[in-house]
Motif scaffolding. Structure first.
Motif, PDB file in Angstrom:
ATOM      1  N   GLY A   1       0.811  -1.211   0.000  1.00 34.87           N
ATOM      2  CA  GLY A   1       0.000   0.000   0.000  1.00 34.87           C
ATOM      3  C   GLY A   1       0.841   1.257   0.000  1.00 34.87           C
ATOM      4  N   LEU A   2       1.836   1.326   0.890  1.00 38.28           N
ATOM      5  CA  LEU A   2       2.686   2.519   0.983  1.00 38.28           C
ATOM      6  C   LEU A   2       3.429   2.788  -0.321  1.00 38.28           C
ATOM      7  CD1 LEU A   2       4.300   2.269   4.544  1.00 38.28           C
ATOM      8  CD2 LEU A   2       2.784   4.077   3.716  1.00 38.28           C
ATOM      9  N   MET A   3       3.863   1.720  -0.987  1.00 38.40           N
ATOM     10  CA  MET A   3       4.657   1.862  -2.203  1.00 38.40           C
ATOM     11  C   MET A   3       3.825   1.854  -3.484  1.00 38.40           C
ATOM     12  SD  MET A   3       7.771   2.253  -1.322  1.00 38.40           S
ATOM     13  CE  MET A   3       8.690   2.143   0.221  1.00 38.40           C
ATOM     14  N   ARG A   4       2.515   1.869  -3.317  1.00 36.52           N
ATOM     15  CA  ARG A   4       1.596   1.883  -4.473  1.00 36.52           C
ATOM     16  C   ARG A   4       1.865   0.687  -5.401  1.00 36.52           C
ATOM     17  NH1 ARG A   4       3.165   7.454  -4.521  1.00 36.52           N
ATOM     18  NH2 ARG A   4       4.109   7.239  -6.576  1.00 36.52           N
ATOM     19  N   LEU A   5       1.919  -0.487  -4.803  1.00 34.16           N
ATOM     20  CA  LEU A   5       2.200  -1.724  -5.542  1.00 34.16           C
ATOM     21  C   LEU A   5       1.108  -2.765  -5.353  1.00 34.16           C
ATOM     22  CD1 LEU A   5       5.995  -2.003  -4.637  1.00 34.16           C
ATOM     23  CD2 LEU A   5       5.106  -1.600  -6.945  1.00 34.16           C
ATOM     24  N   LYS A   6      -0.063  -2.359  -4.918  1.00 34.62           N
ATOM     25  CA  LYS A   6      -1.147  -3.286  -4.577  1.00 34.62           C
ATOM     26  C   LYS A   6      -1.471  -4.254  -5.717  1.00 34.62           C
ATOM     27  CE  LYS A   6      -2.851  -2.479  -0.369  1.00 34.62           C
ATOM     28  NZ  LYS A   6      -3.061  -3.545   0.640  1.00 34.62           N
ATOM     29  N   GLY A   7      -1.421  -3.771  -6.946  1.00 35.59           N
ATOM     30  CA  GLY A   7      -1.790  -4.617  -8.069  1.00 35.59           C
ATOM     31  C   GLY A   7      -0.655  -5.477  -8.596  1.00 35.59           C
ATOM     32  N   PHE A   8       0.503  -5.452  -7.914  1.00 29.11           N
ATOM     33  CA  PHE A   8       1.689  -6.148  -8.434  1.00 29.11           C
ATOM     34  C   PHE A   8       2.258  -7.156  -7.438  1.00 29.11           C
ATOM     35  CE2 PHE A   8       1.279  -2.158 -10.651  1.00 29.11           C
ATOM     36  CZ  PHE A   8       1.509  -2.513 -11.967  1.00 29.11           C
TER      37      PHE A   8
ATOM     38  N   LYS B   1      12.065   9.957 -11.145  1.00 27.93           N
ATOM     39  CA  LYS B   1      12.922  10.361 -10.028  1.00 27.93           C
ATOM     40  C   LYS B   1      12.186  11.328  -9.108  1.00 27.93           C
ATOM     41  CE  LYS B   1      17.513  12.279  -9.089  1.00 27.93           C
ATOM     42  NZ  LYS B   1      18.793  12.717  -9.686  1.00 27.93           N
ATOM     43  N   SER B   2      11.512  12.303  -9.684  1.00 29.78           N
ATOM     44  CA  SER B   2      10.744  13.265  -8.898  1.00 29.78           C
ATOM     45  C   SER B   2       9.640  12.566  -8.107  1.00 29.78           C
ATOM     46  CB  SER B   2      10.151  14.333  -9.824  1.00 29.78           C
ATOM     47  OG  SER B   2       9.403  15.277  -9.098  1.00 29.78           O
ATOM     48  N   GLU B   3       8.974  11.604  -8.740  1.00 33.85           N
ATOM     49  CA  GLU B   3       7.914  10.845  -8.050  1.00 33.85           C
ATOM     50  C   GLU B   3       8.481  10.042  -6.887  1.00 33.85           C
ATOM     51  OE1 GLU B   3       6.325   8.526 -11.195  1.00 33.85           O
ATOM     52  OE2 GLU B   3       5.026  10.121 -11.970  1.00 33.85           O
ATOM     53  N   MET B   4       9.658   9.444  -7.080  1.00 34.68           N
ATOM     54  CA  MET B   4      10.264   8.646  -6.023  1.00 34.68           C
ATOM     55  C   MET B   4      10.739   9.514  -4.864  1.00 34.68           C
ATOM     56  SD  MET B   4       9.992   5.452  -6.743  1.00 34.68           S
ATOM     57  CE  MET B   4      11.161   4.734  -5.611  1.00 34.68           C
ATOM     58  N   GLN B   5      11.241  10.698  -5.181  1.00 33.05           N
ATOM     59  CA  GLN B   5      11.623  11.635  -4.122  1.00 33.05           C
ATOM     60  C   GLN B   5      10.412  11.990  -3.264  1.00 33.05           C
ATOM     61  OE1 GLN B   5      13.262  14.887  -6.324  1.00 33.05           O
ATOM     62  NE2 GLN B   5      15.215  13.876  -6.724  1.00 33.05           N
ATOM     63  N   GLN B   6       9.292  12.278  -3.922  1.00 34.44           N
ATOM     64  CA  GLN B   6       8.077  12.619  -3.194  1.00 34.44           C
ATOM     65  C   GLN B   6       7.606  11.430  -2.355  1.00 34.44           C
ATOM     66  OE1 GLN B   6       6.074  15.866  -3.371  1.00 34.44           O
ATOM     67  NE2 GLN B   6       5.855  14.786  -1.420  1.00 34.44           N
ATOM     68  N   LEU B   7       7.710  10.234  -2.908  1.00 35.49           N
ATOM     69  CA  LEU B   7       7.252   9.040  -2.209  1.00 35.49           C
ATOM     70  C   LEU B   7       8.074   8.785  -0.953  1.00 35.49           C
ATOM     71  CD1 LEU B   7       5.447   6.511  -2.083  1.00 35.49           C
ATOM     72  CD2 LEU B   7       7.138   5.347  -3.520  1.00 35.49           C
ATOM     73  N   ILE B   8       9.412   8.808  -1.069  1.00 32.55           N
ATOM     74  CA  ILE B   8      10.240   8.493   0.105  1.00 32.55           C
ATOM     75  C   ILE B   8      10.117   9.584   1.150  1.00 32.55           C
ATOM     76  CG2 ILE B   8      12.410   9.517  -0.731  1.00 32.55           C
ATOM     77  CD1 ILE B   8      12.000   6.210   1.245  1.00 32.55           C
ATOM     78  N   ARG B   9       9.970  10.826   0.729  1.00 27.96           N
ATOM     79  CA  ARG B   9       9.777  11.905   1.698  1.00 27.96           C
ATOM     80  C   ARG B   9       8.434  11.739   2.418  1.00 27.96           C
ATOM     81  NH1 ARG B   9      12.132  16.047   4.903  1.00 27.96           N
ATOM     82  NH2 ARG B   9      10.264  16.933   5.864  1.00 27.96           N
ATOM     83  N   SER B  10       7.390  11.376   1.680  1.00 27.90           N
ATOM     84  CA  SER B  10       6.067  11.169   2.284  1.00 27.90           C
ATOM     85  C   SER B  10       6.088  10.013   3.276  1.00 27.90           C
ATOM     86  CB  SER B  10       5.018  10.911   1.198  1.00 27.90           C
ATOM     87  OG  SER B  10       4.883  12.020   0.345  1.00 27.90           O
ATOM     88  N   ILE B  11       6.788   8.922   2.910  1.00 26.05           N
ATOM     89  CA  ILE B  11       6.906   7.779   3.820  1.00 26.05           C
ATOM     90  C   ILE B  11       7.657   8.190   5.080  1.00 26.05           C
ATOM     91  CG2 ILE B  11       8.027   5.531   4.116  1.00 26.05           C
ATOM     92  CD1 ILE B  11       7.292   4.994   1.162  1.00 26.05           C
ATOM     93  N   TRP B  12       8.720   8.962   4.909  1.00 23.01           N
ATOM     94  CA  TRP B  12       9.475   9.421   6.075  1.00 23.01           C
ATOM     95  C   TRP B  12       8.599  10.289   6.984  1.00 23.01           C
ATOM     96  CZ3 TRP B  12      11.117  14.278   7.887  1.00 23.01           C
ATOM     97  CH2 TRP B  12      12.010  14.227   8.967  1.00 23.01           C
TER      98      TRP B  12
END
Length: 268
Positions: free
Chosen positions: A137-144, A187-198
């Motif tokens: 869920g956190l990594m937006r991988l539910k369908g994978f 890259k921009s999406e991943m930066q936002q994701l890891i910052r949001s998780i943190w």
């Protein structure tokens, strides 16, 4: 109005926090018959609980070497590294590591990759499933969940690698230019994701990058390294809002800090 005129988040180190890992007076030399190469000289780094620390520097300054030593994958010639009160003698489950390359097991599904460390720890199956679901869920991988690495994009593979590292709840997450191979949008999406998780989970992170904008966006504290032999030139607390969005990169205070770091690295 600039960000300096608004309510800013206090950097983590301003609070009472315990030290998770420290590197004291680190020297790293590489010996060969032809010559001795001094890679790091008198480097001191401290990462506090719940901090997001970025280590920046030009190519060849030794920042990845330093991170590998924090992980126990390499060792200093002089100096010591301690995680809490324990000397670092090698890799361990107290530290998770994410590399620039996608280090997934190709024969395992996404869920199996995430669960790998949990199985090694002997985590009960029911708890494993709960943790897998959480990080899918956190990594937006539910369908994978049942997909294999060959079926995933680069960004998705790296999300799985991060999930696998976080799933075991390590005391410290070490990240070595994890988004360096991604295209700018991903890259921009991943930066936002890891910052949001943190922001939500508050793991303790030490993150190596040569991307100044990335460091300013992610970090609560930045260590700036000089050119080889690598030294810590300056430690900069990042006084920017706790809740960060991509629009922050266009603000006056963000640009000013990015330019300050740019000048420092150019002066090396």
């Amino acid at each position: 109005m600039s960000l300096s005129e608004t309510n800013l988040a206090t950097p983590i180190e301003a609070k009472v926090a315990s030290t998770i890992i420290s590197a004291s007076h680190i020297v790293k030399r590489y010996e060969s018959k032809a010559k001795t190469t001094l890679a790091l000289e008198d480097v001191n780094v401290e990462v506090l609980e719940n901090e997001f620390v970025c280590i920046v520097g030009t190519s060849g300054c030794g920042k990845s070497t330093l991170l590998r030593m924090l992980a126990g994958l390499d060792f200093p010639t002089e100096g010591k590294i301690v995680i809490k009160d324990r000397p670092v003698k090698g890799p361990g489950p107290d530290r998770g590591m994410v590399f620039q390359t996608y280090t997934l097991f190709p024969w395992m599904t996404v869920a199996e990759n995430i669960a790998y460390g949990l199985k090694e720890k002997g985590t009960p199956k029911e708890e494993q499933e709960q943790i897998i679901d959480k990080y899918l869920g956190l990594m937006r991988l539910k369908g994978f969940r049942d997909a294999y690495p060959k079926e995933l994009s680069g960004g998705m593979k790296q999300r799985v690698a991060i999930a696998r590292a976080l799933a075991t709840n390590p005391e410290l997450l070490l990240m070595d230019e994890p988004f360096g191979a991604l295209d700018p949008i991903t890259k921009s999406e991943m930066q936002q994701l890891i910052r949001s998780i943190w922001q939500k989970e508050r793991p303790t992170i030490a993150f190596v990058t040569h991307d100044i904008e990335e460091a300013v966006f992610l970090a609560s504290k930045i260590y700036v390294m000089s050119a080889r032999p690598g030294r810590i030139r300056e430690v900069i607390p990042v006084y920017l809002p706790y809740d960060r969005k991509q629009s922050l990169k266009e603000t006056e205070d963000f640009v000013a800090l990015r330019m300050k770091l740019q000048r420092m690295l150019e002066e090396n």
